[in-house]
Design a protein around this motif. Sequence first.
Motif, PDB file in Angstrom:
ATOM      1  N   VAL A 177       5.023   4.400   1.970  1.00  0.00           N
ATOM      2  CA  VAL A 177       3.730   4.529   2.459  1.00  0.00           C
ATOM      3  C   VAL A 177       3.840   5.622   3.554  1.00  0.00           C
ATOM      4  CG1 VAL A 177       3.061   2.286   2.024  1.00  0.00           C
ATOM      5  CG2 VAL A 177       3.874   2.756   4.285  1.00  0.00           C
ATOM      6  N   PRO A 178       2.659   6.550   3.925  1.00  0.00           N
ATOM      7  CA  PRO A 178       2.476   7.363   4.894  1.00  0.00           C
ATOM      8  C   PRO A 178       2.458   6.713   6.122  1.00  0.00           C
ATOM      9  CG  PRO A 178       0.791   7.917   3.334  1.00  0.00           C
ATOM     10  CD  PRO A 178       1.459   6.444   2.937  1.00  0.00           C
ATOM     11  N   PRO A 179       3.175   7.651   7.179  1.00  0.00           N
ATOM     12  CA  PRO A 179       3.158   6.709   8.609  1.00  0.00           C
ATOM     13  C   PRO A 179       1.578   6.404   8.934  1.00  0.00           C
ATOM     14  CG  PRO A 179       4.250   9.005   8.458  1.00  0.00           C
ATOM     15  CD  PRO A 179       3.293   8.750   7.180  1.00  0.00           C
ATOM     16  N   GLY A 180       1.614   5.100   9.539  1.00  0.00           N
ATOM     17  CA  GLY A 180       0.301   4.295  10.051  1.00  0.00           C
ATOM     18  C   GLY A 180      -0.502   3.893   8.945  1.00  0.00           C
ATOM     19  N   TYR A 181      -0.153   4.146   7.511  1.00  0.00           N
ATOM     20  CA  TYR A 181      -0.988   3.469   6.603  1.00  0.00           C
ATOM     21  C   TYR A 181      -0.838   2.113   6.829  1.00  0.00           C
ATOM     22  CZ  TYR A 181      -2.626   2.246   2.024  1.00  0.00           C
ATOM     23  OH  TYR A 181      -3.367   1.900   0.801  1.00  0.00           O
ATOM     24  N   ASN A 182      -2.246   1.340   6.634  1.00  0.00           N
ATOM     25  CA  ASN A 182      -2.604   0.070   6.951  1.00  0.00           C
ATOM     26  C   ASN A 182      -2.408  -0.802   5.640  1.00  0.00           C
ATOM     27  OD1 ASN A 182      -2.364   0.223   9.798  1.00  0.00           O
ATOM     28  ND2 ASN A 182      -4.463   1.187   9.521  1.00  0.00           N
ATOM     29  N   PHE A 183      -1.824  -1.795   5.335  1.00  0.00           N
ATOM     30  CA  PHE A 183      -1.749  -2.497   4.174  1.00  0.00           C
ATOM     31  C   PHE A 183      -1.123  -3.987   4.475  1.00  0.00           C
ATOM     32  CE2 PHE A 183       2.388  -1.265   4.058  1.00  0.00           C
ATOM     33  CZ  PHE A 183       3.290  -2.110   3.589  1.00  0.00           C
ATOM     34  N   ARG A 184      -1.196  -4.970   3.636  1.00  0.00           N
ATOM     35  CA  ARG A 184      -0.767  -6.181   3.723  1.00  0.00           C
ATOM     36  C   ARG A 184      -0.087  -6.504   2.623  1.00  0.00           C
ATOM     37  NH1 ARG A 184      -5.137  -8.762   2.699  1.00  0.00           N
ATOM     38  NH2 ARG A 184      -6.142  -6.606   2.447  1.00  0.00           N
ATOM     39  N   TYR A 185       1.001  -7.433   2.987  1.00  0.00           N
ATOM     40  CA  TYR A 185       1.738  -8.088   1.762  1.00  0.00           C
ATOM     41  C   TYR A 185       1.935  -9.532   1.980  1.00  0.00           C
ATOM     42  CZ  TYR A 185       5.691  -7.489   4.997  1.00  0.00           C
ATOM     43  OH  TYR A 185       6.709  -7.508   6.136  1.00  0.00           O
ATOM     44  N   SER A 246     -12.946  -1.623   2.111  1.00  0.00           N
ATOM     45  CA  SER A 246     -11.903  -2.065   2.568  1.00  0.00           C
ATOM     46  C   SER A 246     -11.835  -3.639   2.098  1.00  0.00           C
ATOM     47  CB  SER A 246     -12.422  -2.404   4.141  1.00  0.00           C
ATOM     48  OG  SER A 246     -11.259  -3.335   5.032  1.00  0.00           O
ATOM     49  N   ALA A 247     -10.340  -3.936   1.802  1.00  0.00           N
ATOM     50  CA  ALA A 247     -10.107  -5.344   1.504  1.00  0.00           C
ATOM     51  C   ALA A 247      -9.463  -6.235   2.514  1.00  0.00           C
ATOM     52  CB  ALA A 247      -9.005  -5.149   0.297  1.00  0.00           C
ATOM     53  N   GLU A 248      -9.572  -5.989   3.922  1.00  0.00           N
ATOM     54  CA  GLU A 248      -8.979  -6.544   5.008  1.00  0.00           C
ATOM     55  C   GLU A 248      -9.513  -7.950   4.946  1.00  0.00           C
ATOM     56  OE1 GLU A 248      -7.567  -5.302   9.603  1.00  0.00           O
ATOM     57  OE2 GLU A 248      -9.068  -3.997   8.496  1.00  0.00           O
TER      58      GLU A 248
END
Length: 634
Positions: A177-185, A246-248
């Motif tokens: 992922v790019p630096p700072g990309y926000n995701f969850r696992y 957003s899926a946060e």
Amino acid sequence: MKKKSLLIVSFILLFALLQAKDLKYAIKDIPQALKENAHTVMRLNQMEVEIKSEKLVVVTITEVRTILNKNGHYDSFFREMYSPMNKIIWIKGKLFDESGKQIKSYFSDDVKDFCYRDGFSLYQDNRVKMIDPEYANYPFTVEYTYQMEMKQSLFLPSWSHSPENTSFEISSYTLKVPPGYNFRYKEYNLSKPVVKSTVDGKEIYSWSLNNLKARVDEPLSSIKTPDFPLVRVAPNNFMLGETKGSAESWKQLGMWATTLITDKDKLPDATIAKVKELTTNCKTDIEKVKVIYEFMQQKTRYVNIAIGIGGWQPFDASTVDKNSYGDCKALSNYTHALLNAVGVKSFYTLVKAGSEADDIDESFPSSQFNHAFVCVPVEKDTIWLECTSQRLPCCFNSDFTDDRNVLIIDGENSRLVHTRIYPATENCTNRTSNILLKDETSGEATVKTQYIGLAYGDMSRILYVDDADKKKHITQGIELPSFTLNNFSFIENRSKTPSLNENLNMSITNYIHKLSGEILLLPLNFMNKLTSIPEKVRNRKTEMCIRRSEQENDTVVYQLPYDYKIVELPTNQNITSKFGKYTASVTKKENIITYNRHFELNKGTYPAEDYADFRDFLEQVSTADEVVANLKKQ
């Protein structure tokens, strides 16, 4: 001459060595433990996912599959669906024999490309690329490497090891992922957690496992959590087509879904006038819902159309009104618009549908849904409308969408709610059988059965076939030594908890068994013996789930010939367990025997060690169902 011989021998050895080095994936190199319960061994399962932006994700996959026997032959094919939004860029394939020697390569000319057919879509832009190795000399190995470009980031690939009878020798998942990309696992059943690193300015997340034995699905497995290694990945922010979301959280995912249906509820003036006229005399919202739902059922039919973002965004209500067809999203949005036109509040709703569907993971907001329907909150109740069916009674959502979390789409008020749970009394079969025994070999039987709620849902399809198919379905479901079905009929009750009354008239023969001597045996359970018991599982690993409560009530009345004497009746039965209960009683009056049976299962999730006790409970019930009365001919 001697030097020449040595040179030849050296050349042969060198050639053999080079050949041996070229051999890959020899079957003999597979650990024996990975062959147990396996039809396929995944020698290498390697997935690399690079998120370049919210609008572009590149996925590169290498799968090396050893096919051990014909039961795994399906795995020898390469099959991958694609669309303009998810393109396959390239594919490479190889075939290896049992020794690991490559015997064929597959190129673009070997790839078949055809339209994906699901049997119900009028039009869609999904296609399938396929390679058939045209080889069945087991065991053998295929290697497929391919790359996909996904022009969306809502649906990120997961790392799953769910296939039954498939073992995994080496499996890995790399996410860049790019630096700072926000995701969850979220990780499930992993022995080793994620390894994080940074390479060339990109953040790398890596998972791996080795030598995972083949799993065998265990009966009544839990629907709550996966029982295999799995990593799910979800974006905080994503793009799908030209839409951003957003899926946060579930709320934010619902807010994005709201944008897909905004301004799509406009109806023609003539239709608004029509439905207002139809509901003029309705005194309650529930009455209005019933009128609107039946209007929608009569006017439309289900046809799936999935093109681009249309796989997730419904057609507008006016288009459905004009064409009189649509998919689950379009028909749900149309029904929502019709209800709105007559002043009834409703919500477009997303659900993971299917009678055996797993629960969504409530703790991991993401797009886990496959279907849309409508929620109608009314006073002291909630109505669920399945809009793809032209046959279901209003307010009955059946086991297709019962008892699960669903996402109400309502802008900033979007939220998870739970659908209706049917108690045992609404998943019930009541049967009364009257049997007139003429003599030892013949008799007449009248059987009246009422299927209620979910039991109705299982049986209702019989209403829509011709009499020949009805008769075939009925006779295949009757387990009697010998009988003739003389006539039958059905009466349907289309209420919120619908029911179906089945009436049968039969001639029976050879029902009474003659024991040695003068004793005759009369089986008391006429048509509802428990014969299906899940198989034994040694060292069960997964928890057990009884998905729905259910109930059966039987009354059987036997009228004996005047010259028969009742010698002995079985004792009453009472079997109680945390899984359910069973009672059976027998009474007599003159030459009439009455047998009453009640069997009930309790919905619930139970630990793995309870499975043996559950089978024991069912075996006790099965044994009790075999009771007989001893008769004697005077």
